[in-house]
Design an enzyme around this catalytic site. Structure first.
Site, PDB file in Angstrom:
ATOM      1  CG  ASP A  11     -46.181  -9.765 -45.302  1.00 30.68           C
ATOM      2  OD1 ASP A  11     -46.948  -8.650 -44.728  1.00 30.68           O
ATOM      3  OD2 ASP A  11     -45.514 -10.353 -46.262  1.00 30.68           O
ATOM      4  CB  SER A  12     -50.173 -10.483 -46.932  1.00 35.63           C
ATOM      5  OG  SER A  12     -49.206 -10.361 -47.820  1.00 35.63           O
ATOM      6  CB  CYS A  74     -48.514  -6.919 -43.126  1.00 36.04           C
ATOM      7  SG  CYS A  74     -50.042  -6.391 -44.935  1.00 36.04           S
ATOM      8  CD  GLU A 152     -45.757 -14.082 -51.272  1.00 34.39           C
ATOM      9  OE1 GLU A 152     -45.690 -14.846 -51.838  1.00 34.39           O
ATOM     10  OE2 GLU A 152     -45.403 -12.979 -50.373  1.00 34.39           O
ATOM     11  CB  CYS A 184     -45.243  -2.744 -49.894  1.00 33.32           C
ATOM     12  SG  CYS A 184     -45.718  -4.286 -50.396  1.00 33.32           S
ATOM     13  CG  HIS A 186     -44.102  -8.315 -50.214  1.00 32.92           C
ATOM     14  ND1 HIS A 186     -45.174  -8.407 -49.156  1.00 32.92           N
ATOM     15  CD2 HIS A 186     -44.337  -9.607 -50.515  1.00 32.92           C
ATOM     16  CE1 HIS A 186     -45.617  -9.147 -49.549  1.00 32.92           C
ATOM     17  NE2 HIS A 186     -45.172 -10.462 -50.154  1.00 32.92           N
TER      18      HIS A 186
HETATM   19  N1  DGL Z   1     -46.376  -7.159 -47.476  1.00 31.40           N
HETATM   20  C1  DGL Z   1     -47.529  -6.449 -47.279  1.00 31.40           C
HETATM   21  C2  DGL Z   1     -47.296  -4.229 -47.266  1.00 31.40           C
HETATM   22  O1  DGL Z   1     -46.040  -4.768 -46.006  1.00 31.40           O
HETATM   23  C3  DGL Z   1     -48.292  -6.732 -48.048  1.00 31.40           C
HETATM   24  C4  DGL Z   1     -47.997  -6.854 -48.898  1.00 31.40           C
HETATM   25  C5  DGL Z   1     -49.726  -7.685 -49.682  1.00 31.40           C
HETATM   26  O2  DGL Z   1     -50.311  -8.619 -49.848  1.00 31.40           O
HETATM   27  O3  DGL Z   1     -50.441  -6.714 -50.742  1.00 31.40           O
HETATM   28  O4  DGL Z   1     -48.337  -4.188 -47.381  1.00 31.40           O
END
Ligand code: DGL
Length: 267
Positions: A11-12, A74, A152, A184, A186
């Site tokens: 993931d990011s 992600c 974050e 997403c 997150h």
């Molecule tokens: N967690 C990620 C997703 O599912 C990326 C969020 C990000 O880095 O903008 O899209």
């Protein structure tokens, strides 16, 4: 490829931990190697070329660390092209489920909301996937660019987070959705707040379980399921801010099954 190698999860940043939690439940005897690129998060407001270059570094790193499968935890990387990663490396690649088969049975009115990053929304991928199953479904995708920095940044329970959740929920409420997909990885960190903002008439769904089931099916089909009987271990790696990432991981994972490392992707 050996069944005792770990499964890579990427993931990011910390978002993929919400998927890792589900993977550990679905595949309790597997070892995992998680990579969150906390040095460069968020990805969802960057260009296609920038994201592709960062993903190439991550997948090369995973290949050097000999994983047997990669789960792209992600949505942004998945819609950019999990297919473009596939075939360049010896491991199979599982992207995030788009959740069509999860949301369609849950939505009575067939009015479905999608919360995602700006990049994910710009591709229209979820709308296409849902309407491929039911062309009559209405899909309203909403970019939520404030969420990832707030998550974050550990801004849980703050007025800032509440205001951001309300802002995005109000838009989809006007569209009359009865179901919202968290597209997403997150966002499950703030699922409770999102549920509260929508109220009891709207179901908020996370496609992580379906993604984990897809990973299990792929391992079984490739004969790569680990045959250990004890619980698997998870090595959780980040490219920056290890202490912060660890605090966030404690919200999702059983830390007794994890070890943490800060890594350099070029090594
Ligand atoms: N967690 C990620 C997703 O599912 C990326 C969020 C990000 O880095 O903008 O899209």
């Amino acid at each position: 490829m050996d069944k005792h190698q770990p499964i890579g999860v990427i993931d990011s940043g910390v978002g993929g931990l919400t998927v890792l939690k589900r993977l550990q439940k679905t595949l309790p005897h597997e070892d995992f190697l998680y990579l969150g690129d906390t040095a460069r998060t968020p990805y969802g407001t960057r260009t296609r070329e920038e994201i592709a270059a960062m993903v190439a570094q991550i997948t090369d790193w995973l290949e050097r660390h000999q994983v047997k499968q990669v789960v792209v935890a992600c949505n942004t990387i998945t819609v950019l092209g999990e297919a473009t990663i596939r075939g360049k490396h010896p491991f199979h690649v599982i992207g995030m489920s788009k959740g069509a088969n999860l949301v369609l049975p849950a939505s009575k009115k067939k009015k479905i909301g999608v919360f995602a990053t700006d990049f994910t929304v710009s591709t229209g991928a979820h709308k296409k996937a849902i309407q491929a199953v039911d062309p009559t479904a209405q899909v309203f995708a909403q970019g939520c660019r404030k969420f990832v920095p707030l998550i974050e940044g550990e801004k849980f329970g703050t007025p800032e987070l509440k205001a951001a959740v309300k802002e995005y929920a109000d838009i989809l409420k006007k569209d009359g959705v009865d179901t919202v997909l968290l597209s997403c990885t997150h966002y499950p960190f703030v699922q409770d707040e999102v549920e509260k903002a929508f109220g009891p008439g709207v179901k908020v769904l996370d496609p992580a379980e379906e993604t984990a089931n897809n990973a299990r099916t792929d391992l079984e089909a490739s004969g790569l399921t680990n045959d250990l009987t004890h619980a698997g271990h998870c090595t959780v790696c980040f490219t920056a801010d290890l202490a912060r990432a660890k605090r966030l991981a404690a919200r999702m994972l059983d830390l007794s099954r994890c070890s943490f490392e800060q890594v350099d992707l070029l090594k």
